[in-house]
Design a protein around this motif. Structure first.
Motif, PDB file in Angstrom:
ATOM      1  N   TYR A   1      36.009  35.973  38.696  1.00 40.42           N
ATOM      2  CA  TYR A   1      35.720  37.085  37.788  1.00 40.42           C
ATOM      3  C   TYR A   1      36.899  38.052  37.708  1.00 40.42           C
ATOM      4  O   TYR A   1      37.330  38.450  36.622  1.00 40.42           O
TER       5      TYR A   1
ATOM      6  N   ILE B   1      39.602  39.265  34.409  1.00 41.00           N
ATOM      7  CA  ILE B   1      39.868  40.589  33.846  1.00 41.00           C
ATOM      8  C   ILE B   1      41.160  41.181  34.408  1.00 41.00           C
ATOM      9  O   ILE B   1      41.421  42.376  34.248  1.00 41.00           O
TER      10      ILE B   1
ATOM     11  N   PHE C   1      37.605  49.189  36.571  1.00 40.22           N
ATOM     12  CA  PHE C   1      36.872  47.922  36.464  1.00 40.22           C
ATOM     13  C   PHE C   1      35.949  47.910  35.249  1.00 40.22           C
ATOM     14  O   PHE C   1      35.831  46.887  34.559  1.00 40.22           O
ATOM     15  N   VAL C   2      35.297  49.029  34.971  1.00 40.70           N
ATOM     16  CA  VAL C   2      34.389  49.084  33.818  1.00 40.70           C
ATOM     17  C   VAL C   2      35.161  48.898  32.513  1.00 40.70           C
ATOM     18  O   VAL C   2      34.796  48.080  31.660  1.00 40.70           O
TER      19      VAL C   2
ATOM     20  N   HIS D   1      36.536  45.347  32.166  1.00 41.16           N
ATOM     21  CA  HIS D   1      35.487  44.387  31.794  1.00 41.16           C
ATOM     22  C   HIS D   1      35.195  44.483  30.297  1.00 41.16           C
ATOM     23  O   HIS D   1      35.130  43.454  29.601  1.00 41.16           O
TER      24      HIS D   1
ATOM     25  N   THR E   1      38.261  43.231  28.198  1.00 46.92           N
ATOM     26  CA  THR E   1      38.435  41.778  28.236  1.00 46.92           C
ATOM     27  C   THR E   1      37.444  41.081  27.322  1.00 46.92           C
ATOM     28  O   THR E   1      37.795  40.108  26.630  1.00 46.92           O
ATOM     29  N   ASN E   2      36.223  41.582  27.288  1.00 51.98           N
ATOM     30  CA  ASN E   2      35.165  40.907  26.549  1.00 51.98           C
ATOM     31  C   ASN E   2      35.016  41.385  25.113  1.00 51.98           C
ATOM     32  O   ASN E   2      34.124  40.892  24.400  1.00 51.98           O
TER      33      ASN E   2
END
Length: 337
Positions: free
Chosen positions: A257, A261, A299-300, A303, A306-307
């Motif tokens: 994971y 990212i 991190f938020v 994420h 990336t998506n």
């Protein structure tokens, strides 16, 4: 060719080492561990990048246009969005944004601002893409003979200039060429003397890793010149490593994971060192409140980025690639790029 999940582990650990270097206190300042952690993370990140790119071009030397499309759609949109936010919206510095867009930031010190200093590495990577892509376009697989030559030239140049760590491409790109060397050896691991060399290097994984760690510390000035060589050794030895706890550890789903990212993590994390999240105030509040918030936001946002943004442009790149070049019968690379 099967997907090598262990390389996701290497990518994840390398980005975590960089994040730790920039966002955490790693021991007393006199130990200089933050610098070492950042250097280690970038060395592994660069070596892995060179390995994957060289593997792709070695397997598909006739697909240079798709290569540049893939790399551009992977790198540019997020880089330019982030660069615009920091350079233009925060600092109102169009000259810095221009240096980012033209991949000259690592040669223009006056344009390097807080929140942008990490982008030197993207310049180094893109210069490598241009060089290796055009080399293979001009000479095909024969162009790979230049890889060890360029690696050696840069090593000697760094030693001559005393450049143990530097952001200029001509004094740092040997860390990416180290990954290229590992890819070339791996691609030819079943042939003659390269098979013997591959297995000899493979037997010394922990020795090479220890030397790589030492070469990332400023106190080991002479050893630091050979950091790219140790990176080559570590990557090669890992690929030859027997199944065991290390390979199982690197295949951990969490690392898969984080690897997915990792580019967004790298791009976004300095943004959350600016403004209120900066080092103003007491150290206790800074490290116990601000830094955890910064890590969480990194991190938020990574994420989400990336998506959404990255996924859109990577899918767009695939559609453009199909129009530009028909599918190749050659195998595709075995890890995320």
């Amino acid at each position: 060719m099967k997907y090598i999940y262990e390389l996701d582990g290497v990518r994840a650990l390398s980005i975590l080492a960089v994040l730790a270097a920039h966002l955490l206190p790693l021991g007393p300042s006199w130990m200089d561990l933050n610098f070492s952690s950042g250097l280690l993370g970038m060395s592994l990140f660069f070596a892995l990048s060179g390995f994957l790119i060289t593997n792709f071009l070695y397997q598909t030397p006739d697909r240079i246009a798709p290569f540049f499309i893939r790399r551009s759609m992977r790198i540019l949109p997020l880089l330019w969005v982030y660069g615009f936010i920091v350079a233009v919206l925060i600092y109102n510095r169009w000259d810095s944004f221009g240096a980012i867009v033209t991949f000259t930031l690592n040669y223009r010190d006056a344009q390097i601002l807080p929140g942008l200093s990490h982008l030197w590495s993207i310049c180094v990577e893109f210069h490598f893409y241009l060089f290796i892509g055009l080399l293979i376009w001009a000479f095909g697989r024969r162009g790979f003979w230049a890889v060890p030559v360029v690696f050696l030239i840069i090593l000697l140049l760094r030693m001559d200039l005393g450049a143990t760590s530097n952001i200029r491409t001509h004094l740092r790109v040997d860390e990416i060429f180290a990954g290229s060397l590992a890819a070339l050896l791996w691609q030819n691991r079943d042939h003659g003397w390269t098979r013997r060399l591959y297995h000899v290097i493979g037997k010394g994984f922990w020795l090479w890793f220890a030397l790589l760690l030492l070469s990332c510390h400023r106190s080991m000035e002479g050893l630091m010149y050979f950091r790219p060589l140790f990176g080559f050794m570590v990557l090669t030895a890992l690929l030859d490593h027997q199944e065991g706890w290390l390979r199982r550890f690197l295949r951990w789903n969490v690392f898969t994971y984080i690897a997915g990212i990792s580019y967004a993590l790298y791009i976004w994390h300095p943004l959350f060192r600016l403004g209120w999240l900066g080092e103003q105030g007491s150290k206790v509040f800074f490290y116990l409140v601000k830094r955890p918030i910064a890590i969480f936001l990194t991190f938020v946002v990574a994420h989400i980025s990336t998506n959404t943004l990255e996924r859109y442009f990577m899918n767009l790149g695939r559609r453009i690639e199909k129009r530009v070049s028909p599918p190749s019968s050659s195998p595709l690379p075995e890890s995320r790029g």
